[in-house]
Design a protein around this motif. Structure first.
Motif, PDB file in Angstrom:
ATOM      1  N   VAL A 131     -36.913  23.847  39.315  1.00  0.00           N
ATOM      2  CA  VAL A 131     -35.998  22.618  38.643  1.00  0.00           C
ATOM      3  C   VAL A 131     -36.500  23.095  37.176  1.00  0.00           C
ATOM      4  O   VAL A 131     -35.851  23.076  36.129  1.00  0.00           O
ATOM      5  CB  VAL A 131     -36.583  21.606  38.615  1.00  0.00           C
ATOM      6  N   VAL A 132     -37.805  23.638  36.820  1.00  0.00           N
ATOM      7  CA  VAL A 132     -37.623  24.216  35.384  1.00  0.00           C
ATOM      8  C   VAL A 132     -37.249  25.465  34.566  1.00  0.00           C
ATOM      9  O   VAL A 132     -35.893  25.472  33.867  1.00  0.00           O
ATOM     10  CB  VAL A 132     -39.499  24.071  34.854  1.00  0.00           C
ATOM     11  N   TRP A 133     -36.633  26.653  35.523  1.00  0.00           N
ATOM     12  CA  TRP A 133     -36.461  27.298  34.828  1.00  0.00           C
ATOM     13  C   TRP A 133     -34.768  27.292  35.330  1.00  0.00           C
ATOM     14  O   TRP A 133     -33.948  27.695  35.162  1.00  0.00           O
ATOM     15  CB  TRP A 133     -36.987  28.940  35.642  1.00  0.00           C
ATOM     16  N   GLN A 134     -34.273  26.362  35.703  1.00  0.00           N
ATOM     17  CA  GLN A 134     -32.587  26.317  35.906  1.00  0.00           C
ATOM     18  C   GLN A 134     -32.609  26.403  33.999  1.00  0.00           C
ATOM     19  O   GLN A 134     -31.516  26.232  33.882  1.00  0.00           O
ATOM     20  CB  GLN A 134     -32.382  25.202  37.392  1.00  0.00           C
ATOM     21  N   TRP A 135     -33.400  25.398  34.394  1.00  0.00           N
ATOM     22  CA  TRP A 135     -32.651  25.256  32.558  1.00  0.00           C
ATOM     23  C   TRP A 135     -33.452  26.100  31.592  1.00  0.00           C
ATOM     24  O   TRP A 135     -32.581  26.236  30.820  1.00  0.00           O
ATOM     25  CB  TRP A 135     -34.257  23.774  32.756  1.00  0.00           C
ATOM     26  N   LEU A 136     -34.937  26.552  32.233  1.00  0.00           N
ATOM     27  CA  LEU A 136     -34.803  27.539  30.833  1.00  0.00           C
ATOM     28  C   LEU A 136     -33.835  28.775  30.560  1.00  0.00           C
ATOM     29  O   LEU A 136     -33.835  29.558  30.197  1.00  0.00           O
ATOM     30  CB  LEU A 136     -36.289  28.520  31.215  1.00  0.00           C
ATOM     31  N   THR A 141     -28.366  26.831  27.414  1.00  0.00           N
ATOM     32  CA  THR A 141     -29.791  26.783  26.871  1.00  0.00           C
ATOM     33  C   THR A 141     -30.511  27.873  26.443  1.00  0.00           C
ATOM     34  O   THR A 141     -30.430  28.857  26.552  1.00  0.00           O
ATOM     35  CB  THR A 141     -30.027  25.006  26.916  1.00  0.00           C
ATOM     36  N   GLY A 142     -31.723  26.873  27.012  1.00  0.00           N
ATOM     37  CA  GLY A 142     -32.940  28.127  26.870  1.00  0.00           C
ATOM     38  C   GLY A 142     -33.419  29.285  26.109  1.00  0.00           C
ATOM     39  O   GLY A 142     -33.102  29.478  25.145  1.00  0.00           O
ATOM     40  N   PHE A 143     -33.852  30.193  27.306  1.00  0.00           N
ATOM     41  CA  PHE A 143     -33.647  31.054  26.202  1.00  0.00           C
ATOM     42  C   PHE A 143     -32.554  31.799  25.314  1.00  0.00           C
ATOM     43  O   PHE A 143     -32.816  32.500  24.286  1.00  0.00           O
ATOM     44  CB  PHE A 143     -34.573  32.571  26.890  1.00  0.00           C
ATOM     45  N   GLN A 145     -30.847  30.460  22.949  1.00  0.00           N
ATOM     46  CA  GLN A 145     -31.509  29.871  21.864  1.00  0.00           C
ATOM     47  C   GLN A 145     -31.715  30.965  20.958  1.00  0.00           C
ATOM     48  O   GLN A 145     -31.665  30.730  19.738  1.00  0.00           O
ATOM     49  CB  GLN A 145     -31.791  28.757  21.710  1.00  0.00           C
ATOM     50  N   PHE A 146     -32.565  31.667  21.719  1.00  0.00           N
ATOM     51  CA  PHE A 146     -33.273  32.576  21.122  1.00  0.00           C
ATOM     52  C   PHE A 146     -32.699  34.456  20.862  1.00  0.00           C
ATOM     53  O   PHE A 146     -32.172  34.535  20.029  1.00  0.00           O
ATOM     54  CB  PHE A 146     -34.631  32.759  21.373  1.00  0.00           C
ATOM     55  N   TRP A 188     -42.910  35.313  37.326  1.00  0.00           N
ATOM     56  CA  TRP A 188     -43.586  33.781  36.964  1.00  0.00           C
ATOM     57  C   TRP A 188     -44.781  33.225  37.526  1.00  0.00           C
ATOM     58  O   TRP A 188     -45.411  32.652  37.784  1.00  0.00           O
ATOM     59  CB  TRP A 188     -42.760  33.249  36.178  1.00  0.00           C
TER      60      TRP A 188
END
Lengths: 313, 273
Positions: A131-136, A141-143, A145-146, A188
């Protein structure tokens, strides 16, 4: 030894206690016999049947379910994805676990803090990780953005490209780019496992050995390359086998993070099995996938179990 | 000396870099879960919330509370039963070896490595036929059975370290099979019980495949509910992240408080003892 002598001296009592011991084991053995071996046999039986609707149909289909699987676009994609997922996942987990293990083993201050940070994802569910890495790793979005400041915006798990691909059966065989995103999330979570194993191993390398190598003029780097890492070989083998059997049956992480993906770029046999069986009611097809998964896992596990049992004596 | 401390600095920099990398997801989860709805946007996911807002937790608790309790009712009996059975089996297989007991042990152990897909179809049929489909007791049964290999392995390895002479002495004093277990093995294996219980608790709490196939709707454990939450389009990201925190909390707390035992369990699972 002593036990054997005692046995001779006091045969009747020993025998009775021994029978009690066996009796205590019997319920578990029966459960395993039914729930593991019996059910596997039953799955095998379903896999050669025509049961493809809600109504069970045990008429004999021969190997037809297996043959059509290996001709199936989705299953061929699953095999390709599993191969590359397994290779990258194990590689990353070993390199990270060993690298971080060596760094933590340098008798630095705060080593337990670092160890705890690298190990905590192990306590999480693959569902939480998914659920979390789906977003990262969501491309918008996520990485990214950098990364967009550097002009790179990978499409992560939505990428449908196959690197170095060539035609193979129905599919393009090559590295599915999307699988890399899943590998990152899985690594991870599981790096902690190999890290813990390597740390236990590194603690077991005697200081005298490193000292002796140092006396012989070896540099720190050489000591690790020539002395320490070869000594950790049995651990590396264990990590490879345990991670391989995990990645061959991986389900939750992919189900929660990406699902099958466009064009099945992140699909794996376990997801296919679940969907065809429980969403499509194609039980025979699901059973055939399950049996193939079992056979592949057994190739890794049976020799491993065989060896570690032998090593006990 | 200077070069030595330079090497040390390098090592710290590397460790801190990787530690931050590992913690990044945690930062995002927490920051997002504390944001009010109007600040949750894809462009600002890395930004700190302008004010701390617990409304997403309120909503996530509302969504997940029944399933969270299902997980509690599942994990406690399943953990206790599988630990107890594992202790018994481990005791017999380490201290009452008989002809073929090693083979039997390997035969039990194999059950821990199989892909559960290969037993899933008959298992569901079986659970249905005994009337436990879509119930927590059904899920308890499944977890106890498939937990047997690992708990047996852990206890067997644990008991192998207890000297045979102690058991021998107790037997000469007239202790029976069960007497030895109760008065010697159990008191000496409290740590073993803690390690096994933590391991089983974590695994059963986090498990998904059995949970999603044996139960539906109201009886589903928390991980299935979390997955459903994240799969639905109407639920906002901040609620999903709050849900992830809530679902992960029990195992995380155990890890933080009893991490040492968790790692021992992890190492014990790699067969060699």
């Amino acid at each position: 030894m002593e036990l054997a002598e005692h046995k001779k001296r006091n045969r009747r009592k020993m025998t009775k206690d021994h029978w009690t011991a066996v009796a205590f084991l019997i319920p578990s053995v029966i459960l395993i016999l039914i729930f593991v071996y019996g059910f596997i046999a039953w799955t095998g039986y379903v896999s050669v049947s025509n049961w493809s609707t809600l109504v069970p149909d045990f008429s004999f289909a021969g190997l037809q379910n297996y043959i059509s699987l290996f001709q199936d676009y989705r299953f061929q994609s699953d095999l390709r994805n599993t191969i590359f997922f397994t290779i990258f996942f194990i590689g990353l987990v070993i390199v990270m676990g060993l690298g971080l293990g060596i760094l933590i083993d340098q008798k630095l201050k705060g080593e337990s803090l670092f160890r705890n940070i690298f190990l905590f994802p192990m306590a999480l569910s693959f569902i939480v990780t998914g659920v979390v890495w789906q977003w990262l790793l969501n491309p918008s979005t996520g990485f990214n953005q950098f990364l967009k400041f550097f002009g790179i915006t990978p499409k992560w798990y939505t990428d449908t490209n196959i690197l170095a691909g060539f035609e193979w059966g129905q599919i393009e065989f090559g590295v599915p780019v999307a699988i890399i995103a899943v590998v990152i999330a899985a690594a991870w979570q599981m790096t902690g496992f190999s890290l813990a194993m390597y740390l236990a191993g590194l603690r077991g390398v005697p200081d005298e050995l490193r000292e002796a190598a140092r006396m012989d003029g070896a540099s720190e780097f050489q000591i690790y390359r020539k002395v320490v890492i070869p000594m950790l070989m049995p651990i590396t083998v264990s990590v490879i086998i345990i991670m391989a059997h995990m990645s061959l049956k991986i389900f939750d992480l992919i189900y929660a993070m990406t699902g099958s993906g466009a064009n099945f770029v992140t699909d794996v046999p376990a997801v296919y099995m679940y969907e065809t069986t429980f969403k499509g009611n194609n039980y025979a097809n699901g059973a055939a996938i399950a049996i193939i998964m079992l056979l592949v896992v057994a190739v890794f596990i049976v020799p491993y179990l065989w060896n570690s049992r032998k090593g006990d004596h | 000396m200077a070069s030595f401390s330079l090497g040390k600095t390098m090592k710290y920099i590397l460790l801190i870099f990787f530690a931050l990398l590992f913690l990044m997801p945690v930062y995002v989860i927490i920051v997002t879960s504390l944001k009010p709805l109007d600040e949750v946007s894809l462009e600002h996911m890395w930004a700190l919330p302008s004010s701390i807002d617990f409304s997403s937790y309120v909503q996530a608790v509302k969504e997940l509370a029944p399933n969270f309790m299902n997980s509690v009712y599942l994990v406690i009996p399943a953990t206790l039963l599988s630990a107890l059975l594992g202790a018994m089996n481990g005791y017999v297989l380490s201290k009452w070896k008989f002809k073929g007991s090693e083979t039997l042990f390997t035969f039990i152990l194999f059950g821990m490595f199989i892909p559960y897909q290969s037993i899933l179809i008959p298992m569901i049929q079986f659970i249905r036929s005994i009337g436990l489909y879509d119930t927590i007791p059904g899920l308890v049964l499944v977890h106890v059975v498939y937990g047997l290999p690992i708990t047996t392995l852990m206890f067997r390895n644990f008991y192998a370290n207890i000297p045979d002479q102690m058991i021998e002495a107790a037997k000469i004093d007239g202790a029976s099979f069960l007497g030895v277990f109760r008065h010697i093995m159990v008191p000496l294996s409290i740590t073993g019980f803690v390690v096994v219980a933590i391991w089983q608790f974590t695994n059963i709490w986090n498990e998904f495949l059995f949970a999603v196939t044996v139960t539906t709707n109201e009886t589903q454990p928390v991980m299935v509910a979390l997955q459903n939450l994240s799969g639905s389009q109407i639920v906002q990201w901040n609620v999903q992240m709050a849900g992830a925190v809530i679902a992960a909390l029990p195992t995380l707390l155990i890890y933080i408080l009893l991490g040492k035992y968790f790692v021992r369990g992890l190492l014990a699972g790699s067969v060699k003892g």
